[in-house]
Design an enzyme around this catalytic site. Structure first.
Site, PDB file in Angstrom:
ATOM      1  N   GLY A  96       0.827  -1.198   0.000  1.00  0.00           N
ATOM      2  CA  GLY A  96       0.000   0.000   0.000  1.00  0.00           C
ATOM      3  C   GLY A  96       0.855   1.239   0.000  1.00  0.00           C
ATOM      4  O   GLY A  96       2.082   1.173   0.160  1.00  0.00           O
ATOM      5  N   GLY A 142       4.944   7.305   2.515  1.00  0.00           N
ATOM      6  CA  GLY A 142       5.755   6.430   1.683  1.00  0.00           C
ATOM      7  C   GLY A 142       5.061   5.126   1.395  1.00  0.00           C
ATOM      8  O   GLY A 142       3.904   4.916   1.779  1.00  0.00           O
ATOM      9  N   ASP A 174      -3.775  10.847  13.468  1.00  0.00           N
ATOM     10  CA  ASP A 174      -4.302  10.471  12.158  1.00  0.00           C
ATOM     11  C   ASP A 174      -5.032   9.134  12.234  1.00  0.00           C
ATOM     12  O   ASP A 174      -4.775   8.221  11.449  1.00  0.00           O
ATOM     13  CB  ASP A 174      -3.164  10.436  11.135  1.00  0.00           C
ATOM     14  CG  ASP A 174      -3.681  10.503   9.703  1.00  0.00           C
ATOM     15  OD1 ASP A 174      -4.866  10.865   9.514  1.00  0.00           O
ATOM     16  OD2 ASP A 174      -2.917  10.178   8.773  1.00  0.00           O
TER      17      ASP A 174
END
Ligand SMILES: *[C@@H]1O[C@H](CO)[C@@H](O)[C@H](O)[C@H]1NC(C)=O
Ligand SMILES: *[C@@H]1O[C@H](CO)[C@@H](O)[C@H](O)[C@H]1NC(C)=O
Ligand SMILES: *[C@@H]1O[C@H](CO)[C@@H](O)[C@H](O)[C@H]1NC(C)=O
Ligand SMILES: *[C@@H]1O[C@H](CO)[C@@H](O)[C@H](O)[C@H]1NC(C)=O
Ligand SMILES: *[C@@H]1O[C@H](CO)[C@@H](O)[C@H](O)[C@H]1NC(C)=O
Ligand SMILES: *[C@@H]1O[C@H](CO)[C@@H](O)[C@H](O)[C@H]1NC(C)=O
Ligand SMILES: *[C@@H]1O[C@H](CO)[C@@H](O)[C@H](O)[C@H]1NC(C)=O
Length: 630
Positions: free
Chosen positions: A328, A333, A445
């Site tokens: 993914g 990155g 996040d």
């Protein structure tokens, strides 16, 4: 000279008294005080750590706490745990008794006190958090039982048989509950008696150890029969049965559904046992092999080994970071699948960090993160740095991320129990990040694509790449926004105000996604206006129609529907503004576990961010931070 002798005598007698103190003065409280003789600095740190434990229970209103004090290299790690049927106030009372007794330990750097309602423990090493059943006793057994001295009133009846059945149910059910805790009642009609039973495994041990401990507990308690009471104490678990009420009837945990699963899997178990024996043998051989390989290395090397990977090895393991190995792409990155030593599958995250200063910061963060261990946090196994490439070696999760199960390819395959476990798991992971590590870590996040699922669908929070470390005092520091739109708390997205409640908010949004099977930024197609998931949930809740919010792929019975609606309310509580109206993650964990949901709290309309201009503004400021997944 005389003074010295007196002093020496005093010291000697003090040691002697305290040694007998710990065992003789509290004959009814199982305790342990052993290890090497502690220094006075250790004792100071220990005193401070025990104070810390009590303060946490009081201020966070929790039933479990961990603390540590490493100052001056005198490492002290401690934990306190209460049975879940206690109120926080009664928990604190119990822990106070435990602490009072454990403070008597002046001759060892390892101690625990077991009480019926709680336990306290400290050690000079951190490892016990993950492996509580350390065999310190010469016979290799830490646990022991105490039987009551009264026999059941009518010994001729089948009292023993019924209680035995009951205890075996408790043994089977406890490791299968989400919080490794069971409280249950069995009525014995022909005895006119009610038997209460409680079992609890230590926080932070896994199901396997819990099961092993419960097996021993069951065997020991069985020996107490036909006595009307029995207790088993161990560092990994506690179990007790009694005819004296231990908790009120409404605190019973329903175990019938859990046991259904157990009984139907008995056949599978027999097959499993044979397979397990073969596996055990293989593991044994492997361990021998490994042991031989690593025994030459010094201890220091061993410590580093878990952290430092050779860049070339990782390059090889990922097939030179080939496209085919890409799992993914995250904000910072790409993530690659890697096979290390021909057998271990791991995930390797490749980050590009140009700025030398940023690189240093990052390495420091990584070193800190690698010390954070929790079953709901993705483990960082190691890292490697070369040039501008920073590689993070992470646990590999074959099931991928949660979003794929909610609206992606695997939509509709998670049932409610799995979803509930995932919600609880994320909450526990976040609570750990916020409270239980010595620095407060705010994730910033949290979103469904950052939640990975293990083989047995347990949640693992990933991506600490964005987390910054907060000293404990500074909970409100103005920082740039690094979250994801649709999940970010308004005060953070708009003004950059950061606190742990930012994670609480995002967690609330993730719950809504898990319950509805819809993305937070999906616009309600039934309405012409822009209406994001949170607003949709709120409007339905206001009309008491939040049952309509539930994912239609879920097949729920009435009881489960009730639960889901309660959890929707918890999600709405998490997304309240201002941030001070949101619960802490430890409070959320309790709410999720205790079925108590909101209690006194009133929900108010959340602040919705849906103004087009604002979104563009945020999006552009996010770009500057290198966050790509808007
Ligand atoms: C630690 O606490 C015990 C019990 O309160 C007290 O007797 C002892 O003096 C304290 N030790 C230190 C070094 O603070
Ligand atoms: C650790 O214990 C010492 C006393 O030995 C105390 O002064 C210090 O504040 C404690 N540190 C923390 C982080 O609690
Ligand atoms: C459970 O924990 C023990 C000790 O920490 C560990 O050896 C074991 O592999 C774990 N088992 C599972 C299934 O995670
Ligand atoms: C049995 O327990 C009761 C109360 O729990 C106690 O008063 C009594 O002395 C005990 N009897 C024996 C023989 O230990
Ligand atoms: C115990 O005995 C009663 C009647 O004496 C009987 O109905 C019941 O099935 C028995 N229970 C067990 C578990 O044997
Ligand atoms: C059962 O016990 C309760 C209280 O201990 C008592 O009031 C009741 O009479 C008893 N019933 C029978 C049938 O023994
Ligand atoms: C449970 O019962 C006790 C009394 O036995 C009561 O005080 C308490 O409020 C009840 N709790 C709930 C959640 O119903």
């Amino acid at each position: 000279m005389a003074a010295l002798v007196v002093l020496a005598v005093l010291l000697l007698t003090e040691t002697a008294i305290s040694q007998s103190d710990t065992h003789a003065n509290y004959p009814n409280i199982p305790n342990h005080c052993r290890g090497s003789l502690p220094t006075s600095d250790f004792i100071k740190n220990r005193n401070s750590t025990l104070d810390d434990l009590r303060m946490q229970l009081v201020s966070k209103r929790v039933l479990y706490a961990r603390a540590q004090n490493l100052s001056g290299g005198n490492l002290v790690f401690a934990q306190a745990q209460c049975r879940n049927y206690l109120s926080v106030d009664r928990c604190v009372e119990c822990i106070n008794i435990g602490v009072f007794n454990i403070l008597k330990c002046t001759v060892g750097d390892s101690a625990y006190v077991f009480l019926d309602d709680c336990s306290v423990r400290y050690e000079a090493f951190a490892d016990f958090y993950n492996n509580p059943n350390v065999n310190e006793e010469p016979d290799g057994v830490t646990g022991f039982s105490i039987c009551g001295n009264l026999s059941a009133s009518q010994p001729l009846s089948n009292y023993s048989q019924i209680v035995d059945d009951f205890l075996s149910d408790i043994r089977d059910a406890t490791p299968k509950t989400s919080n490794l805790y069971v409280a249950n009642i069995r009525r014995i009609a022909n005895e006119n008696a009610t038997v209460y039973a409680v079992a609890q495994c230590a926080e932070n041990i896994n199901q396997t150890i819990c099961q092993a401990c419960m097996n021993i507990a069951y065997n020991k308690l069985k020996e107490c029969l036909p006595s009307t009471e029995g207790k088993y104490f161990d560092n990994a678990c506690f179990a007790k049965y009694s005819e004296t009420p231990l908790f009120s009837d409404n605190q019973t945990i329903d175990i019938t559904n859990i046991l259904k699963g157990v009984h139907s899997s008995k056949v599978a178990m027999i097959v499993g046992v044979i397979g397990g024996l073969v596996l055990l043998f293989l593991i044994f051989v492997l361990c021998l092999f490994r042991l031989r390989k690593t025994s030459k290395k010094t201890e220091q090397e061993d410590l580093n080994r878990t952290l430092n990977y050779n860049y070339k090895d990782l390059q090889l393991a990922t097939n030179n970071f080939s496209e085919e190995n890409i799992l993914g792409k995250g904000g910072f990155g790409e993530v690659f699948k890697a096979i290390i030593d021909d057998k271990n599958v791991v995930a390797v995250k490749k980050l590009q960090v140009q700025d030398v200063r940023a690189k240093e910061d990052f390495v420091n963060e990584v070193k800190l993160i690698s010390n954070v261990h929790h079953r709901n946090l993705l483990r960082l196994l190691g890292w490697s740095i070369e040039g501008s490439d920073l590689l993070l070696v992470l646990e590999y999760m074959a099931n991928g991320s949660l979003d794929q199960f909610l609206w992606g390819a695997k939509r509709g395959t998670l049932d409610w129990n799995q979803r509930y476990e995932i919600i609880l798991g994320i909450a526990k992971g976040l609570a750990h990040l916020h409270n239980e590590f010595h620095v407060k870590i705010i994730h910033r996040d949290i979103k469904s694509s950052n939640i990975l699922l293990s083989d047995d669908f347990k949640a693992k929070i990933a991506d600490f790449g964005l987390a910054r470390f907060q000293p404990e005092e500074e909970t409100h520091v103005n920082t740039k926004f690094v979250g994801t739109l649709g999940y970010a708390a308004p005060e953070y997205a708009l003004r950059g105000v950061l606190s742990e409640k930012v994670d609480t908010y995002s967690f609330g949004i993730v719950i809504l996604e898990i319950i509805s099977g819809r993305r937070s930024t999906d616009i309600n197609s039934d309405r012409p206006s822009m209406e994001y998931l949170l607003e949709h949930a709120w409007k339905l809740y206001e009309k008491k129609l939040h049952i309509k919010f539930i994912d239609e792929t879920l097949n729920l019975n009435e009881y489960q529907q009730e639960r889901v609606m309660k959890i929707t309310e918890i999600a709405l509580l998490c997304t309240q503004s201002p941030a001070s109206n949101r619960p802490t993650m430890s409070e959320v964990v309790l709410m999720l576990q205790n079925d108590r949901s909101l209690g006194e709290r009133q929900l108010t309309r959340p602040t919705f961010m849906q103004n087009q201009d604002r979104r563009i503004h945020i999006a552009s400021s996010m770009k500057n931070n290198g966050v790509s997944n808007v």
